[in-house]
Structure formats: C-alpha cells, structure tokens
Design a protein around this motif. Structure first.
Motif, short mmCIF file in Angstrom:
data_model
loop_
_atom_site.label_atom_id
_atom_site.label_comp_id
_atom_site.label_asym_id
_atom_site.label_seq_id
_atom_site.Cartn_x
_atom_site.Cartn_y
_atom_site.Cartn_z
N TYR A 284 -45.32 -52.68 -20.63
CA TYR A 284 -45.26 -51.40 -19.92
C TYR A 284 -44.74 -50.30 -20.85
O TYR A 284 -43.73 -50.47 -21.52
N LEU B 65 -36.09 -36.26 -14.93
CA LEU B 65 -37.15 -36.89 -15.72
C LEU B 65 -38.39 -36.99 -14.84
O LEU B 65 -38.34 -37.50 -13.72
N GLN C 13 -42.34 -38.38 -14.75
CA GLN C 13 -43.28 -39.25 -15.44
C GLN C 13 -44.63 -38.55 -15.62
O GLN C 13 -45.19 -38.02 -14.66
N ASP D 122 -46.35 -38.35 -12.21
CA ASP D 122 -46.21 -37.22 -11.29
C ASP D 122 -46.70 -35.89 -11.87
O ASP D 122 -47.05 -34.99 -11.13
N ARG E 82 -39.49 -47.12 -7.77
CA ARG E 82 -40.79 -47.53 -8.28
C ARG E 82 -41.72 -47.93 -7.14
O ARG E 82 -41.33 -48.70 -6.26
N LEU F 278 -43.03 -44.59 -11.61
CA LEU F 278 -41.59 -44.47 -11.42
C LEU F 278 -41.24 -43.01 -11.20
O LEU F 278 -41.58 -42.16 -12.02
N THR F 279 -40.58 -42.72 -10.09
CA THR F 279 -40.20 -41.35 -9.76
C THR F 279 -38.68 -41.23 -9.84
O THR F 279 -37.96 -42.00 -9.20
N PHE F 280 -38.21 -40.25 -10.62
CA PHE F 280 -36.78 -40.05 -10.81
C PHE F 280 -36.24 -38.94 -9.90
O PHE F 280 -36.97 -38.03 -9.50
#
Lengths: 114, 115
Positions: A31, A43, A45, A59, B93, B103-105
C-alpha cells in the motif's frame, strides 16, 4: 535502513510547468499513498495504491496523476500545476491493508507554485 | 464519502493533566481508526490504532476508545508531558466498495503541554 524517500524535498515552480515528485520505499509494502497537508485542513489523501497497477482516488485527486508500475515507486505527477497546489506533500506506505496498516511517511516535499 | 470531524482544534493542558481528543465519522462501514502524532517540522507517526471489533485499546499512557453506535472515537493521553506537545490527527478507513483502502483524516488538534 527501512524508509520512505521523496524527491525533491523543496520545489519552486511556475504555473503550468509539469512536475513529478518521486516516492520510493524499500520495505516491500503493498500500500502506498499521497497526501497534501494544508493549515487547518489536516492531511488529505490525493491518491492511493493497494498494489502494483492498482490506483484509486482519494479525497482530493483533481489536478494530480499517479502511477504504480513497480512495487517500490509511486510518483505524483502535476501535469499543469496551479497556485492552489502549493502545499506540503507526504508520501506514505504500509505493508498491506487490512493486515498491517501502520503507515510510514516520507519526509515531505514542500511545493510552491507561482 | 467519509467525513471525519476532529475536536478541539487546539488543546492546552498543564503537565501531568489528561488530554482528550474526539473524532466523529460518517461512514458506518469504516472499520479502522488510527491516530497519528506530528511534531513540529516532522512527519506524522502512528501512535495507536483501533479496529471496529474492539471498544478500547491502551498503550502505556495512551488509550483509544471507540463507540460504533455513535460513530465516534477518542484519544486519551494521561499524565501528559511536554514532549506530548504536537499535532494529533485521527483518521478512518473505508471498509468496502470502490473506496476500500481510502483513508480520511480529521483536521488535526494542536496539543500544548505546559511545564
């Protein structure tokens, strides 16, 4: 030494000039992912890859491209950079989702688009 | 898609006090929730994580709790020390569908521990 490397670490460019930020890991991780970090936004992605030849949008994928031709490399391409892509970029990798998901981050690339 | 909200955005405590950071998520299918710590000028590093089949996990002074019904999880730091000062990020996630692996922060919490 097990690590994630990114190059360049700092980059100043002009609007519209194509650029590539490289990311490489030597841990045989499946990954890999790219994030951008902006003040107050955390952060976010951009793209991720579950394995070789498999990439998916995060995102905020607009204006970016990636490829995963080899397991160790995951370059981030900005075909026509714009000032709103000025940011701190992190590459990260993990062994495998969902087996071992700890992400190891690279040192970051600070990009300024004029 | 998944939305992760993190609160507070800043947190200031005295050394020795406890600190709690909360995150809520929107996607009930998310099943993995890590917490990352980022010291000034450095890269994020994982400090603890939890999966949806577990309600609580502890590692020395750090613990994470998860409430699946309410869709929120929290980071608890006890006996805080100045070296705990950093930005903390939660994340969720996706567990299935076309976004598996995404993955969203959260937006991050700046924790300051005063000596």
């Amino acid at each position: 030494e097990a690590q994630v490397t990114q190059n360049p670490r700092y980059l100043i460019t002009v609007t519209g000039k194509k650029l590539t930020v490289t990311c490489s890991q030597n841990m045989n991780h499946e990954y890999m992912s790219w994030y951008r970090q902006d003040p107050g936004l955390g952060l976010r992605q951009i793209y991720y890859s579950m394995n070789v030849e498999v990439t998916d949008k995060g995102d905020v994928p607009e204006g970016y491209k990636v490829s995963r031709k080899e397991k160790r490399n995951f370059p981030l391409i900005l075909e026509s950079p714009s000032p709103n892509q000025t940011s701190l970029y992190f590459c990260a990798s993990s062994l495998s989702v969902p087996i071992q998901e700890t992400q190891y981050f690279g040192p970051g690339t600070r990009l300024l688009v004029l | 898609g998944e939305n992760v909200e993190q609160h507070p955005s800043t947190l200031s405590v005295q050394e020795g006090d406890s600190a709690v950071i909360k995150c809520t998520y929107s996607d009930s299918a998310s099943n993995y929730f890590p917490w990352y710590k980022q010291e000034l000028g450095k890269r994020p590093q994982l400090i603890i994580d939890i999966r949806s089949n577990v309600g609580e996990k502890k590692d020395q002074r750090i613990a994470v709790t998860l409430n699946k019904t309410a869709k929120h999880f929290s980071l608890h730091i006890t006996e805080t020390q100045p070296e705990d000062s950093a930005v903390y990020f939660c994340a969720g996630r996706h567990a299935g569908g076309t976004s598996y692996g995404k993955l969203t922060f959260g937006q991050g919490t700046i924790l300051t521990v005063h000596p």
